[in-house]
Design a protein around this motif. Sequence first.
Motif, PDB file in Angstrom:
ATOM      1  N   HIS A  69       5.824  14.419  -8.533  1.00  0.00           N
ATOM      2  CA  HIS A  69       5.727  13.783  -7.214  1.00  0.00           C
ATOM      3  C   HIS A  69       6.646  12.574  -7.034  1.00  0.00           C
ATOM      4  CE1 HIS A  69       2.630  11.611  -9.629  1.00  0.00           C
ATOM      5  NE2 HIS A  69       3.058  10.565  -8.944  1.00  0.00           N
ATOM      6  N   PRO A  95       4.777  10.968  -1.718  1.00  0.00           N
ATOM      7  CA  PRO A  95       4.066  12.206  -2.090  1.00  0.00           C
ATOM      8  C   PRO A  95       2.659  12.353  -1.545  1.00  0.00           C
ATOM      9  CG  PRO A  95       3.917  10.642  -3.875  1.00  0.00           C
ATOM     10  CD  PRO A  95       4.732   9.974  -2.790  1.00  0.00           C
ATOM     11  N   HIS A 118      -1.861  15.714  -1.729  1.00  0.00           N
ATOM     12  CA  HIS A 118      -0.927  15.123  -2.686  1.00  0.00           C
ATOM     13  C   HIS A 118       0.009  16.208  -3.208  1.00  0.00           C
ATOM     14  CE1 HIS A 118      -3.332  11.400  -3.099  1.00  0.00           C
ATOM     15  NE2 HIS A 118      -4.380  12.203  -3.056  1.00  0.00           N
ATOM     16  N   ILE A 119       1.316  15.980  -3.107  1.00  0.00           N
ATOM     17  CA  ILE A 119       2.223  16.935  -3.728  1.00  0.00           C
ATOM     18  C   ILE A 119       2.201  16.729  -5.242  1.00  0.00           C
ATOM     19  CG2 ILE A 119       3.699  16.899  -1.661  1.00  0.00           C
ATOM     20  CD1 ILE A 119       5.872  15.551  -3.451  1.00  0.00           C
ATOM     21  N   GLY A 120       2.319  17.819  -5.967  1.00  0.00           N
ATOM     22  CA  GLY A 120       2.382  17.740  -7.421  1.00  0.00           C
ATOM     23  C   GLY A 120       1.053  17.803  -8.123  1.00  0.00           C
ATOM     24  N   GLY A 125       4.792  20.471  -5.767  1.00  0.00           N
ATOM     25  CA  GLY A 125       5.485  19.208  -5.847  1.00  0.00           C
ATOM     26  C   GLY A 125       6.977  19.325  -6.041  1.00  0.00           C
TER      27      GLY A 125
END
Length: 343
Positions: A69, A95, A118-120, A125
Amino acid sequence: MMEMMRGTKFNKNGVGQERCPVVQVPKPEITRPDEVLIRIEAVSICGTDVRALANPPAFDFVDGIVVGHEGCGIVEAVGDDVTNCKVGDKVVVHPNIWCGKCEPCRTGHINLCENFRHIGDRIDGAMAEYLCIEERMVYVIDSEVPSYIGALTEPLACVLNGTTTVKAKPGDEVVVLGGGPIGLIFAMLYKAAGAHVTVSEPMEYRRDLALKLGCDVTVNPKERDLETELRAYAPEGADIVVDAVGVMLPVAVQIARKGGQIVVFGVNQTAQVTIPQYPITEKELTIRGTYITKGTFPLAIRIIENKLIPIDKLITHRLPLEQLLDGIDLMVKGMAGKIVIEI
């Protein structure tokens, strides 16, 4: 046919290199007019990545997602409504996609959104060749900034959320508990504000790095009593104490001076600590939790662009995508500062 790309995919049941292997995954595409497609050049490893990829994990990731992220890259394409960046721009990525509708968001606390994506760790991500994300999560950074340094914008922005709330004055005594990358960013920022900074860290590699980054004193708390060492040159205790680990609040309460401030940043979902209440009351301590970033990305970018702290020296390793787990292992052993994966 669907276009594919390389990416590191989290496998919660994997062992060793199969915990997060490099595989072919679908290349994302712009499907909305407000989206930006980024060709990722660098992603730095976060402490949450280290904990999630541990066995057993100490942080929860969704099985099967592309991890990472803390990303920096080049804009490859933009949707029709995008105005804050253009093809060819170098950008960094926020992110934590906040909803803008819940009560925390509507009262200005976007870092406390009740509906985060949340990315990742919740959705795909940046530890891949491409990332597609909403325009509002993308910030342009000077093209002269190397991408491996630009990737540190996100952790710097997170720490700034703490240091802009609990501010140091020239001459303040600051103690940072934990000399990992986050602790060392706290140390650099407080040092830049004119404070005298002590870093408490058991790993020799990280203590040496702290001194190279300009910190004044390092202490190995496993060999020397931190409070005794501190009070030899700061008899009243510390004006500001940072828990960058997530389990050090009792120590922070012990070494803070009367009227002192404590910043709690470290995240450890499994930690259980016992905190004596009396010294908090008797010393009138202020304890401030600080979670990720809130409006500090532009400031982080300015600090990096103008080289106001030696954050480039925090990067000790630059590794290819295929060596992500080798980087994780170095961080677990305390034999690295910040590790950046270059794609």
